[in-house]
Design an enzyme around this catalytic site. Structure first.
Site, short mmCIF file in Angstrom:
data_model
loop_
_atom_site.label_atom_id
_atom_site.label_comp_id
_atom_site.label_asym_id
_atom_site.label_seq_id
_atom_site.Cartn_x
_atom_site.Cartn_y
_atom_site.Cartn_z
N TRP A 73 -18.60 22.16 57.91
CA TRP A 73 -19.54 22.95 56.59
C TRP A 73 -17.79 23.82 56.34
CZ3 TRP A 73 -23.74 23.75 55.46
CH2 TRP A 73 -24.60 22.77 55.88
N THR A 74 -17.55 23.92 54.81
CA THR A 74 -16.67 24.90 54.55
C THR A 74 -17.64 26.05 53.66
OG1 THR A 74 -14.72 25.39 53.82
CG2 THR A 74 -16.08 23.55 52.56
N CYS A 108 -15.73 24.86 59.77
CA CYS A 108 -15.41 23.51 60.18
C CYS A 108 -14.76 23.57 61.41
CB CYS A 108 -13.42 23.51 60.19
SG CYS A 108 -13.13 23.67 57.98
N ILE A 166 -9.54 20.30 48.62
CA ILE A 166 -8.52 20.38 48.68
C ILE A 166 -9.34 21.86 48.56
CG2 ILE A 166 -7.05 19.30 49.71
CD1 ILE A 166 -5.18 21.50 47.42
N ALA A 167 -9.28 22.52 49.23
CA ALA A 167 -9.58 24.32 48.82
C ALA A 167 -8.69 25.51 49.05
CB ALA A 167 -11.01 24.49 49.30
N ARG A 197 -18.23 13.92 52.18
CA ARG A 197 -17.04 14.22 53.00
C ARG A 197 -16.48 13.86 54.11
NH1 ARG A 197 -16.41 18.52 54.90
NH2 ARG A 197 -17.27 20.31 53.78
N GLY A 198 -15.60 13.96 54.60
CA GLY A 198 -15.09 14.26 55.94
C GLY A 198 -15.57 15.74 56.42
#
Length: 228
Positions: A83-84, A187, A170-171, A79-80
């Site tokens: 880090w998350t 991010c 989304i998160a 994905r674009g």
């Protein structure tokens, strides 16, 4: 097996995965549904999941920003973004839409418009809990002001669009272990913190958040899901 939640009037299916969903299975499911949507074989889908503790790297992620993952699994996502963290107490909504046609305020074939729609969706959802979500120039995601005068990120956005079909999504931090975000530079931003509804003093179950997401999705994307 996923529990079907509802189907909107314009055939956007809503489903909720029970328990914790491992990331490789989720990715394979998203990719298969996106291909089926592209082929006209399956309906568009919003898929609500909760993951075990894990870190995912977007296409712009730097290895140096993975600080100390501990026992959490680590994945390259495609994905674009950067880090998350995903984990229990966080609502992840994977959004698989055919962007070759318009969806409410989102024009056809407009990736920036789609991201703006996701931002509006989250902001509207948070408003239902009395939380003011905001955008920041040059920073992806949704931010809230802290009582101390700073600001923290409460929701992340990371999408991929392949031949005009979207996936990932989304998160929203409902009540996760915020300490887990210390394992990465979220991010790519180290000067601001991460927060959640619970940390802001808002008591909300995932079911309540899901219902709010459904109501807001209708307003933004012009799709009317039945109550979750």
């Amino acid at each position: 097996m996923d529990r079907a939640v509802s189907t909107t009037t314009n055939a956007v299916e809503w489903a909720k995965a029970p328990g914790l969903t491992d990331y490789p299975s989720a990715l394979a499911e998203m990719q298969a549904r996106a291909a089926a949507i592209r082929a006209g074989e399956e309906a568009e889908r919003v898929w609500l999941v909760e993951h075990p503790p894990l870190y995912t790297a977007g296409t712009s992620a730097r290895d140096a920003d993975l600080l100390h993952p501990g026992d959490a699994q680590v994945f390259r996502s495609g994905r674009g973004g950067q880090w998350t963290y995903h984990g229990p107490g966080q609502r992840v909504a994977y959004v698989m839409l055919d962007l070759s046609r318009p969806h409410g305020r989102v024009p056809a074939r407009d990736v920036r418009g789609f991201v703006a729609g996701l931002e509006a969706w989250l902001i509207d959802t948070l408003a239902g809990f009395g939380v003011r979500g905001e955008l920041r120039e040059g920073r992806v995601g949704i931010w809230v002001a802290n009582p101390s005068g700073g600001e923290s990120k409460i929701a992340a956005i990371g999408v991929r669009v392949s031949r005009w079909v979207s996936y990932h999504g989304i998160a929203l931090n409902v009540a996760p272990d915020l300490g887990r975000f210390g394992g990465i530079v979220p991010c790519g931003i180290s000067e601001h913190g991460v927060t959640s509804l619970a940390a802001l003093g808002v008591t909300a179950t995932l079911d309540a958040v899901d219902a709010a997401l459904a109501r807001s999705f209708e307003r933004v994307f012009d799709a009317a899901p039945e109550p979750v």
